[in-house]
Design an enzyme around this catalytic site. Structure first.
Site, PDB file in Angstrom:
ATOM      1  CE  LYS A   1      -3.862   2.153   2.534  1.00  0.00           C
ATOM      2  NZ  LYS A   1      -3.521   2.867   2.635  1.00  0.00           N
TER       3      LYS A   1
ATOM      4  CE  LYS B   1       2.238  11.536   0.823  1.00  0.00           C
ATOM      5  NZ  LYS B   1       2.471  12.610  -0.699  1.00  0.00           N
TER       6      LYS B   1
ATOM      7  CE  LYS C   1       1.437   2.856  -6.440  1.00  0.00           C
ATOM      8  NZ  LYS C   1       2.489   3.230  -5.287  1.00  0.00           N
TER       9      LYS C   1
ATOM     10  CG  ASP D   1      12.360   9.436  -3.526  1.00  0.00           C
ATOM     11  OD1 ASP D   1      10.991   9.324  -3.722  1.00  0.00           O
ATOM     12  OD2 ASP D   1      13.415   9.899  -2.475  1.00  0.00           O
TER      13      ASP D   1
ATOM     14  CG  ASN E   1      11.160   5.193  -3.919  1.00  0.00           C
ATOM     15  OD1 ASN E   1      10.530   4.728  -3.523  1.00  0.00           O
ATOM     16  ND2 ASN E   1      11.959   5.994  -3.304  1.00  0.00           N
TER      17      ASN E   1
ATOM     18  CB  THR F   1      12.748  10.512   4.885  1.00  0.00           C
ATOM     19  OG1 THR F   1      14.235  10.771   5.393  1.00  0.00           O
ATOM     20  CG2 THR F   1      12.460   9.854   3.189  1.00  0.00           C
TER      21      THR F   1
HETATM   22  O1  LIG Z   1       6.555  -2.100  -3.212  1.00  0.00           O
HETATM   23  C1  LIG Z   1       5.264  -2.609  -2.989  1.00  0.00           C
HETATM   24  O2  LIG Z   1       4.383  -2.167  -2.166  1.00  0.00           O
HETATM   25  C2  LIG Z   1       5.368  -4.189  -3.234  1.00  0.00           C
HETATM   26  N1  LIG Z   1       5.925  -4.719  -4.354  1.00  0.00           N
HETATM   27  N2  LIG Z   1       5.869  -5.894  -3.991  1.00  0.00           N
HETATM   28  C3  LIG Z   1       6.480  -6.508  -4.789  1.00  0.00           C
HETATM   29  C4  LIG Z   1       6.517  -5.634  -6.112  1.00  0.00           C
HETATM   30  N3  LIG Z   1       6.137  -5.844  -7.567  1.00  0.00           N
HETATM   31  C5  LIG Z   1       6.121  -4.697  -7.733  1.00  0.00           C
HETATM   32  N4  LIG Z   1       6.212  -3.397  -7.767  1.00  0.00           N
HETATM   33  C6  LIG Z   1       5.575  -3.792  -6.289  1.00  0.00           C
HETATM   34  N5  LIG Z   1       5.029  -2.435  -5.936  1.00  0.00           N
HETATM   35  C7  LIG Z   1       5.297  -1.017  -6.669  1.00  0.00           C
HETATM   36  C8  LIG Z   1       6.613  -0.472  -6.419  1.00  0.00           C
HETATM   37  C9  LIG Z   1       6.311   0.655  -7.735  1.00  0.00           C
HETATM   38  C10 LIG Z   1       6.861   1.253  -8.762  1.00  0.00           C
HETATM   39  N6  LIG Z   1       6.884   1.954  -9.861  1.00  0.00           N
HETATM   40  C11 LIG Z   1       5.727   3.306  -8.734  1.00  0.00           C
HETATM   41  N7  LIG Z   1       5.491   4.092  -9.250  1.00  0.00           N
HETATM   42  C12 LIG Z   1       4.826   5.387  -8.644  1.00  0.00           C
HETATM   43  O3  LIG Z   1       4.107   4.243  -7.699  1.00  0.00           O
HETATM   44  N8  LIG Z   1       4.485   6.468  -9.216  1.00  0.00           N
HETATM   45  C13 LIG Z   1       3.756   7.305  -8.622  1.00  0.00           C
HETATM   46  C14 LIG Z   1       2.589   6.516  -8.025  1.00  0.00           C
HETATM   47  C15 LIG Z   1       1.902   8.520  -7.370  1.00  0.00           C
HETATM   48  C16 LIG Z   1       2.059   9.512  -7.689  1.00  0.00           C
HETATM   49  C17 LIG Z   1       3.744   9.583  -8.675  1.00  0.00           C
HETATM   50 CL1  LIG Z   1       4.092  10.814  -8.510  1.00  0.00          CL
HETATM   51  C18 LIG Z   1       4.468   8.251  -8.850  1.00  0.00           C
HETATM   52  S1  LIG Z   1       5.425   2.442  -7.426  1.00  0.00           S
HETATM   53  C19 LIG Z   1       5.781  -4.340  -5.532  1.00  0.00           C
END
Ligand SMILES: O=C(O)Cn1ncc2ncnc(NCCc3cnc(NC(=O)Nc4cccc(Cl)c4)s3)c21
Length: 275
Positions: free
Chosen positions: A22, A24, A43, A137, A142, A173
């Site tokens: 989960k 933000k 996502k 970041d 990450n 942070t």
């Molecule tokens: O990490 C975990 O929670 C769990 N997890 N476990 C395994 C696993 N395999 C793949 N992905 C996971 N998680 C997603 C990682 C992301 C990659 N790219 C993102 N980009 C993003 O959030 N962009 C974004 C969103 C909102 C605003 C803004 Cl400005 C930018 S999030 C996994």
């Protein structure tokens, strides 16, 4: 690449599995593309939240930047789609999940493991910087771990093309921010991809010590970063300390370049580089 993957995706094409995490701005689910059986991570971002957070532009930039990245230590973004209320990112699934959970569980990594992770990070950053992309970041939260234990930089929500002077206020942070990004985004101070070198130094420290060098507990954090006021505990080997001190340098131009990180004795000693 996946030649058979169509360019247009929609939710009905996926079987949704267990929640993976989960963030933000939304949740991540394990998913399987029905026709190919391809397993990925989906996502889900809510447009209303992106609007409130004023981050729609950042998500668009992330999609544009990450769609052109292909590297074993960078989490793939295969595509995206949206419906009336949500935006969906189709991501590579990292089988061993979030690196920071492994770090918290183990407390701190043995030097051989930290050195292998730093070598992979340096290779990924070298690839990114060649494309004039800076992540901005870099922190354990990450970084994900693939099924074979390899690490993958993820979440390019803050990545941009270098050089840049940030206007969008950063949240979260300060631990990993280099001194040059702490200054207000005035016209004269541009910063470049060397910000990721500072963060690589903070990451090396946190892998070996189990906490960040400029712990974000007091308002003193910014002052300690600005003065590079930190101490490396004695249990850290002299070689590892040498690398940390060559990355945590106030002047971005004086930080050890990535090629020298990959050649550093501490990294070479622990990395059986394939011949
Ligand atoms: O990490 C975990 O929670 C769990 N997890 N476990 C395994 C696993 N395999 C793949 N992905 C996971 N998680 C997603 C990682 C992301 C990659 N790219 C993102 N980009 C993003 O959030 N962009 C974004 C969103 C909102 C605003 C803004 Cl400005 C930018 S999030 C996994």
């Amino acid at each position: 690449d996946h030649p058979q993957a169509p360019k247009q995706f929609h939710l009905g094409m996926f079987e949704i599995g267990k929640p993976l995490g989960k963030g933000k701005f939304g949740r991540v689910y394990l998913a399987r593309e029905r026709s190919s059986g391809f397993v990925c991570a989906l996502k889900v971002l809510h447009k209303s939240e992106l609007q409130q957070g004023k981050v729609e532009k950042q998500v668009r930039r992330e999609i544009e930047i990450q769609s052109n990245l292909r590297h074993p230590n960078i989490l793939r973004l295969f595509g995206h789609f949206h419906d009336s209320k949500r935006v969906f990112l189709i991501l590579e699934f990292a089988g061993k999940g979030e690196l920071y959970k492994h770090l918290r569980k183990e407390g701190r990594f043995p030097e051989w493991k930290a050195a292998q992770y730093i070598a992979q990070m340096a290779a990924a950053l070298k690839y990114l910087h060649k494309k004039h992309v800076m992540h901005r970041d870099i922190k354990p939260e990450n970084i994900l771990v693939g099924i074979h234990g390899e690490i993958k930089i993820s979440d390019f929500g803050w990545s941009v093309h270098a050089p840049n002077n940030r206007r969008q206020t950063m949240c979260g942070t300060l631990d990993y921010l280099p001194p040059e990004m702490l200054k207000p985004g005035s016209s004269d101070n541009f910063y470049n991809e060397k910000v990721d070198l500072w963060s690589l130094g903070v990451l090396t420290y946190e892998f070996l010590v189990g906490e960040a060098p400029f712990e974000d507990t007091t308002i003193m954090t910014q002052r300690r970063i600005a003065r590079c006021d930190m101490a490396v505990p004695s249990f850290v080997s002299p070689e590892a300390k040498d690398l940390i001190m060559r990355l945590l340098v106030l002047d971005p131009e004086k930080r050890i370049p990535l090629d020298d990180v990959l050649r550093h004795p501490w990294v070479v000693k622990h990395c059986v580089t394939k011949g």
